[in-house]
Write a protein that holds these residues in place. Structure first.
Motif, PDB file in Angstrom:
ATOM      1  N   VAL A 173       0.632   3.624   2.132  1.00 16.17           N
ATOM      2  CA  VAL A 173       1.219   3.845   3.567  1.00 16.17           C
ATOM      3  C   VAL A 173       2.618   2.887   3.912  1.00 16.17           C
ATOM      4  O   VAL A 173       3.240   3.499   4.475  1.00 16.17           O
ATOM      5  CB  VAL A 173       0.098   3.566   4.752  1.00 16.17           C
ATOM      6  N   GLU A 174       2.453   1.681   3.343  1.00 21.34           N
ATOM      7  CA  GLU A 174       3.562   0.790   3.587  1.00 21.34           C
ATOM      8  C   GLU A 174       4.919   1.307   2.952  1.00 21.34           C
ATOM      9  O   GLU A 174       5.945   1.215   3.549  1.00 21.34           O
ATOM     10  CB  GLU A 174       3.055  -0.847   3.140  1.00 21.34           C
ATOM     11  N   GLN A 210      -4.590   6.507  10.458  1.00 21.59           N
ATOM     12  CA  GLN A 210      -3.838   6.401  11.555  1.00 21.59           C
ATOM     13  C   GLN A 210      -2.477   7.130  11.102  1.00 21.59           C
ATOM     14  O   GLN A 210      -1.521   7.517  11.978  1.00 21.59           O
ATOM     15  CB  GLN A 210      -3.479   4.935  11.573  1.00 21.59           C
ATOM     16  N   ALA A 211      -2.300   6.863   9.794  1.00 24.36           N
ATOM     17  CA  ALA A 211      -0.902   7.375   9.208  1.00 24.36           C
ATOM     18  C   ALA A 211      -0.811   9.007   9.318  1.00 24.36           C
ATOM     19  O   ALA A 211       0.122   9.645   9.637  1.00 24.36           O
ATOM     20  CB  ALA A 211      -0.744   6.919   7.721  1.00 24.36           C
ATOM     21  N   GLU A 251       5.928   4.270   5.112  1.00 25.59           N
ATOM     22  CA  GLU A 251       6.849   3.838   6.057  1.00 25.59           C
ATOM     23  C   GLU A 251       8.175   3.676   5.887  1.00 25.59           C
ATOM     24  O   GLU A 251       9.030   3.917   6.700  1.00 25.59           O
ATOM     25  CB  GLU A 251       6.153   2.712   6.794  1.00 25.59           C
ATOM     26  N   ASN A 271      -9.534   5.301   4.863  1.00 28.04           N
ATOM     27  CA  ASN A 271      -9.760   4.432   5.769  1.00 28.04           C
ATOM     28  C   ASN A 271      -8.964   4.520   6.699  1.00 28.04           C
ATOM     29  O   ASN A 271      -8.133   5.368   7.034  1.00 28.04           O
ATOM     30  CB  ASN A 271      -9.283   2.916   5.018  1.00 28.04           C
ATOM     31  N   GLU A 282      -6.106   2.887   7.717  1.00 23.67           N
ATOM     32  CA  GLU A 282      -4.902   2.685   7.784  1.00 23.67           C
ATOM     33  C   GLU A 282      -4.282   4.266   7.447  1.00 23.67           C
ATOM     34  O   GLU A 282      -3.100   4.731   7.897  1.00 23.67           O
ATOM     35  CB  GLU A 282      -4.378   1.764   6.482  1.00 23.67           C
ATOM     36  N   ILE A 283      -4.837   4.924   6.636  1.00 21.51           N
ATOM     37  CA  ILE A 283      -4.621   6.330   6.052  1.00 21.51           C
ATOM     38  C   ILE A 283      -4.851   7.183   7.159  1.00 21.51           C
ATOM     39  O   ILE A 283      -3.961   8.072   7.498  1.00 21.51           O
ATOM     40  CB  ILE A 283      -5.181   6.909   5.126  1.00 21.51           C
ATOM     41  N   THR A 319       0.752  -1.117   0.022  1.00 18.72           N
ATOM     42  CA  THR A 319      -0.275   0.189  -0.109  1.00 18.72           C
ATOM     43  C   THR A 319       0.928   1.234   0.094  1.00 18.72           C
ATOM     44  O   THR A 319       2.129   1.164   0.418  1.00 18.72           O
ATOM     45  CB  THR A 319      -0.809   0.029   1.115  1.00 18.72           C
TER      46      THR A 319
END
Length: 123
Positions: free
Chosen positions: A63-64, A92-93, A67, A87, A89-90, A61
């Protein structure tokens, strides 16, 4: 407009890469990558100011990718671009400071340009 600033845009869709380049040409120097390994190579070999990654890609993704990239290049400005709802994950990022913001597709050129201009002024 800051024509000297370099933006790396990562997206696995060639059409999206082309559209992004066309929308922002003349505003910034746009460098594109179709896969994370290519994006890492560019980051290692070029002085990039802003990194924008698509969220949904087959290898990892957005985000991954960010990171991993932020570990090696912590002082860059990172953004996600997505056609989907933001979502967990986004969100949270963003909360963790991994990315500055998430942009929605279809792209709003002025919104993205304003955010990039603001980010570049703080560099």
């Amino acid at each position: 407009m800051n024509n000297g600033s370099k933006i790396l845009y990562l997206d696995d869709e060639d059409t999206n890469l082309f559209i992004f380049k066309e929308l922002f040409k003349g505003r910034y120097k746009i460098i594109t990558a179709a896969q994370p390994s290519q994006a890492f190579e560019i980051l290692h070999n070029d002085e990039i100011d802003i990194i924008i990654s698509d969220m949904s890609m087959p290898i990892m993704t957005g985000v991954e990718f960010i990171e991993k990239a932020k570990t090696a290049f912590p002082n860059k400005h990172y953004y996600i671009l997505t056609a989907y709802d933001v979502n967990g994950e986004i969100s949270q990022a963003i909360e963790n400071g991994l990315i500055k913001q998430c942009f929605q597709k279809p792209m709003n050129v002025e919104e993205i340009s304003n955010e990039i201009s603001n980010a570049l002024q703080t560099t």
